[in-house]
Design an enzyme around this catalytic site. Sequence first.
Site, mmCIF file in Angstrom:
data_model
loop_
_atom_site.group_PDB
_atom_site.id
_atom_site.type_symbol
_atom_site.label_atom_id
_atom_site.label_comp_id
_atom_site.label_asym_id
_atom_site.label_seq_id
_atom_site.Cartn_x
_atom_site.Cartn_y
_atom_site.Cartn_z
ATOM 1 N N TYR A 1 -51.447 47.050 9.934
ATOM 2 C CA TYR A 1 -51.717 47.198 11.376
ATOM 3 C C TYR A 1 -52.858 48.173 11.676
ATOM 4 C CZ TYR A 1 -47.234 44.881 12.131
ATOM 5 O OH TYR A 1 -46.199 43.978 12.141
ATOM 6 N N ASP B 1 -53.762 51.315 23.820
ATOM 7 C CA ASP B 1 -54.656 50.182 24.072
ATOM 8 C C ASP B 1 -54.360 49.604 25.459
ATOM 9 O OD1 ASP B 1 -52.109 49.542 22.796
ATOM 10 O OD2 ASP B 1 -52.726 47.452 22.895
ATOM 11 N N PHE C 1 -42.059 51.693 14.948
ATOM 12 C CA PHE C 1 -42.840 50.588 15.503
ATOM 13 C C PHE C 1 -43.127 50.882 16.966
ATOM 14 C CE2 PHE C 1 -41.907 48.568 11.569
ATOM 15 C CZ PHE C 1 -43.068 47.826 11.351
ATOM 16 N N HIS D 1 -53.858 47.028 18.796
ATOM 17 C CA HIS D 1 -52.705 47.755 19.329
ATOM 18 C C HIS D 1 -52.702 49.214 18.857
ATOM 19 C CE1 HIS D 1 -49.449 47.067 21.952
ATOM 20 N NE2 HIS D 1 -48.502 46.671 21.121
ATOM 21 N N ASN E 1 -42.595 49.539 19.801
ATOM 22 C CA ASN E 1 -41.566 49.461 20.848
ATOM 23 C C ASN E 1 -40.521 50.578 20.731
ATOM 24 O OD1 ASN E 1 -40.420 48.466 18.543
ATOM 25 N ND2 ASN E 1 -39.510 46.675 19.482
ATOM 26 N N ASN F 1 -45.142 47.823 25.449
ATOM 27 C CA ASN F 1 -43.837 48.209 24.904
ATOM 28 C C ASN F 1 -43.748 49.665 24.465
ATOM 29 O OD1 ASN F 1 -42.666 45.716 25.348
ATOM 30 N ND2 ASN F 1 -43.400 44.895 23.404
#
Length: 194
Positions: free
Chosen positions: A17, A95, A68, A22, A70, A116
Site C-alpha cells: 500500500y 487523501d 488498517f 490512500h 478504517n 473511513n
Amino acid sequence: MNTIQMLVGLANPGPEYANTRHNAGAWFIEELARRYNVPLKPDSKHHGLSGKLLLNNQEFKLLIPTTFMNLSGKAVGSLANFYKIPPEQILVAHDEMDMDPGVAKLKKGGGHGGHNGLKDIIAKLGNNKEFMRLRIGIGHPGHRDKVTGWVLGKAPQADQEKIDAAVDEAVRCMEILAKDGVLKAQNRLHSFKP
C-alpha cells in the site's frame, strides 16, 4: 500561539500500500520526519509509527497508524489519550478525492466525507469532529464504483509529482504553523500552485 500538538498521517500498513493514493497522509508525515531527521519508531502501545518533532521550540507528536485505514482512530485515540491532547490540537493528514493532485488545504472540523479513516477517528474521539485536517488532493476517478480501486491504486507519474509537490509545500507550511499559527500556514498553503 500554535495549538497543534499532534500530527497524524493516515495510511494502510504494508509495502503493497506504500505508494497508493490512500497513503497520501502518511507521505506528509514521512516527509516531515525525513526533512527534520526524526526517527519514526514502531510503537505497539499506540498502534503506529511515532516520533517527536521539534519546530520553533514546539514539540509535535508524529503518528502514522499501522492499523488498517478504517481503524485509524484506534491509534489516534490511544496517543491522544495518553498525552491528554484534545481533538482541537490534532492535525490529521489524509487523501482527498474532492481536490485535484497538487492541491492541499488545511481545514478545521467537518464531517468525514465517506473517508473511513476520518470516520473512525471521529468515533474514537468521542464523536468530536473539531480536529484539523490537512487534505491532500488525489483527484476523483469520476464514478463512485471506481473509488476503492482508485484510492488503493498508484497515481500516474504526472499526478504523483503534483501530489509530492503539494506534500512538500505542506511540510514547509508546518514551520509557518509552528511560528505564526494556523491561519498564516493556511494562507500560504492555499495559494500554492504546483
